[in-house]
Scaffold this motif. Sequence first.
Motif, PDB file in Angstrom:
ATOM      1  N   LEU A   1       0.859   7.845  -3.484  1.00 34.75           N
ATOM      2  CA  LEU A   1       2.266   8.227  -3.628  1.00 34.75           C
ATOM      3  C   LEU A   1       3.068   7.387  -2.651  1.00 34.75           C
ATOM      4  O   LEU A   1       2.874   7.467  -1.440  1.00 34.75           O
ATOM      5  CB  LEU A   1       2.463   9.714  -3.328  1.00 34.75           C
ATOM      6  CG  LEU A   1       3.918  10.208  -3.322  1.00 34.75           C
ATOM      7  CD1 LEU A   1       4.546  10.078  -4.702  1.00 34.75           C
ATOM      8  CD2 LEU A   1       3.994  11.663  -2.837  1.00 34.75           C
ATOM      9  N   SER A   2       3.987   6.565  -3.185  1.00 27.71           N
ATOM     10  CA  SER A   2       4.774   5.655  -2.370  1.00 27.71           C
ATOM     11  C   SER A   2       6.236   6.071  -2.401  1.00 27.71           C
ATOM     12  O   SER A   2       6.807   6.254  -3.480  1.00 27.71           O
ATOM     13  CB  SER A   2       4.620   4.224  -2.892  1.00 27.71           C
ATOM     14  OG  SER A   2       5.423   3.325  -2.172  1.00 27.71           O
ATOM     15  N   VAL A   3       6.828   6.232  -1.212  1.00 24.99           N
ATOM     16  CA  VAL A   3       8.231   6.629  -1.095  1.00 24.99           C
ATOM     17  C   VAL A   3       9.002   5.476  -0.461  1.00 24.99           C
ATOM     18  O   VAL A   3       8.651   5.002   0.628  1.00 24.99           O
ATOM     19  CB  VAL A   3       8.394   7.904  -0.243  1.00 24.99           C
ATOM     20  CG1 VAL A   3       9.856   8.334  -0.210  1.00 24.99           C
ATOM     21  CG2 VAL A   3       7.527   9.031  -0.786  1.00 24.99           C
ATOM     22  N   LEU A   4      10.051   5.015  -1.149  1.00 29.49           N
ATOM     23  CA  LEU A   4      10.907   3.960  -0.624  1.00 29.49           C
ATOM     24  C   LEU A   4      11.935   4.583   0.316  1.00 29.49           C
ATOM     25  O   LEU A   4      12.630   5.538  -0.051  1.00 29.49           O
ATOM     26  CB  LEU A   4      11.604   3.229  -1.768  1.00 29.49           C
ATOM     27  CG  LEU A   4      12.538   2.068  -1.390  1.00 29.49           C
ATOM     28  CD1 LEU A   4      11.753   0.953  -0.720  1.00 29.49           C
ATOM     29  CD2 LEU A   4      13.259   1.541  -2.630  1.00 29.49           C
ATOM     30  N   VAL A   5      12.035   4.042   1.529  1.00 26.67           N
ATOM     31  CA  VAL A   5      12.883   4.623   2.572  1.00 26.67           C
ATOM     32  C   VAL A   5      13.861   3.556   3.065  1.00 26.67           C
ATOM     33  O   VAL A   5      13.484   2.393   3.283  1.00 26.67           O
ATOM     34  CB  VAL A   5      12.033   5.142   3.751  1.00 26.67           C
ATOM     35  CG1 VAL A   5      12.921   5.695   4.855  1.00 26.67           C
ATOM     36  CG2 VAL A   5      11.062   6.212   3.273  1.00 26.67           C
ATOM     37  N   ARG A   6      15.108   3.980   3.266  1.00 19.71           N
ATOM     38  CA  ARG A   6      16.103   3.085   3.853  1.00 19.71           C
ATOM     39  C   ARG A   6      16.416   3.534   5.274  1.00 19.71           C
ATOM     40  O   ARG A   6      16.874   4.655   5.498  1.00 19.71           O
ATOM     41  CB  ARG A   6      17.380   3.083   3.014  1.00 19.71           C
ATOM     42  CG  ARG A   6      18.479   2.139   3.573  1.00 19.71           C
ATOM     43  CD  ARG A   6      19.603   1.952   2.594  1.00 19.71           C
ATOM     44  NE  ARG A   6      20.168   3.239   2.197  1.00 19.71           N
ATOM     45  CZ  ARG A   6      20.821   3.430   1.049  1.00 19.71           C
ATOM     46  NH1 ARG A   6      20.965   2.445   0.192  1.00 19.71           N
ATOM     47  NH2 ARG A   6      21.319   4.629   0.773  1.00 19.71           N
ATOM     48  N   GLY A   7      16.153   2.660   6.227  1.00 25.41           N
ATOM     49  CA  GLY A   7      16.384   2.965   7.630  1.00 25.41           C
ATOM     50  C   GLY A   7      16.000   1.772   8.479  1.00 25.41           C
ATOM     51  O   GLY A   7      15.382   0.812   7.993  1.00 25.41           O
ATOM     52  N   PRO A   8      16.307   1.755   9.766  1.00 29.19           N
ATOM     53  CA  PRO A   8      16.009   0.615  10.641  1.00 29.19           C
ATOM     54  C   PRO A   8      14.511   0.292  10.667  1.00 29.19           C
ATOM     55  O   PRO A   8      13.671   1.189  10.731  1.00 29.19           O
ATOM     56  CB  PRO A   8      16.501   1.075  12.017  1.00 29.19           C
ATOM     57  CG  PRO A   8      17.471   2.167  11.736  1.00 29.19           C
ATOM     58  CD  PRO A   8      17.001   2.845  10.490  1.00 29.19           C
TER      59      PRO A   8
END
Length: 366
Positions: A138-145
Amino acid sequence: MTPSGRSVNAAVCDTSLPWRALDPGEVLLPAPNTLVLLEDGELEVHGQAGLLEFREGPACLVRGGRLRARTSCRVAEILPARLAGSFGHEQTLQLVCEEARRLERWRDGQLRRDDDFFANDRGGLVPGPYRFGPYSALSVLVRGPTAHTLPRGLRPIPGLENLSLAVLSNVEGCRALHTLGDHRDYGYREVAGFVPCWGPRGPGFYLPEVYPDAYLPILFGREVYGFAKRMGRVLEHDDGFYLIASGTHRMRVRVGERTVASHRLCRAMRIMRWALRVSRPRLYLRKQVLDVGSGPRARHRIDELVVLPFSVFHLEASATMRRATIEYPDGLWTLPGEPLGAMSLRLGFTFGDGKVVRRAWWRRRL
């Protein structure tokens, strides 16, 4: 609903039991030899080593230790004899046996995590190559530094500077292909963070932290290649997973309704498989091994940037999830951010020969 599920529901509907409400954060210390019935809400189960697991109502808990309400809960603490008098001996026995079977499955899982293989009886490690899968992830795309996680020699890829992946891998078919291996397949669960980056050998991924739930992947991953691995407790849920590390709640992932992979996505996967065959993907790892000095003399004997190519022999998307939520309760996850979506994958790959692409020649103090 299973017979055991019906028994729990029937027990929590008994109004004659000593029910009490717990507010979020409130702690319950069950008396010895008592059962705890959880009608609704979610409890954290703590032991000597810290946080062990989560239980959601309805449930029957027979283990001791500190219980902490994560949400508003309704619980009843009761001796088995009193529960049997109110609920019936057969039903009470069924409740206790079901919880005992659940704990037995837990113990079997712990034995699996302790399974190992070595090159000899002196603890010699088996060299690569290693083969993994196919297995579900299960792969979750995350936006952050992300730039703060990259060591010297790596830099963000333009356009992908603030993107990372949080990946839960149910690793199956893990096998050492070297002749010193025992030719058995091993399995474990693992949560890792992946940061797209550009390095000395081109684009790849850097892994700032990795949490397997078995010690052998830590040993091989750290000592052979330089993965930043440490032990984690990975608890899967119907719609996501928990990660517990160092006795604290590191990460909680929940995903929305799963949609079967579209024809468009499947076509994209075919293109990606072709691209991966043409251009070999790679991981970048920082391999650090301590010297034998201690205290103020402590230094790294090895401090290297390693590139590890891998060959993908299986890749397919099984489902996508537009909605995902991630919590970082202890604030220690390296790559916090806003989830943009999630995908279920089937993945299989083989590691190639790693190479040292940058070495710190100085003896660095800690």
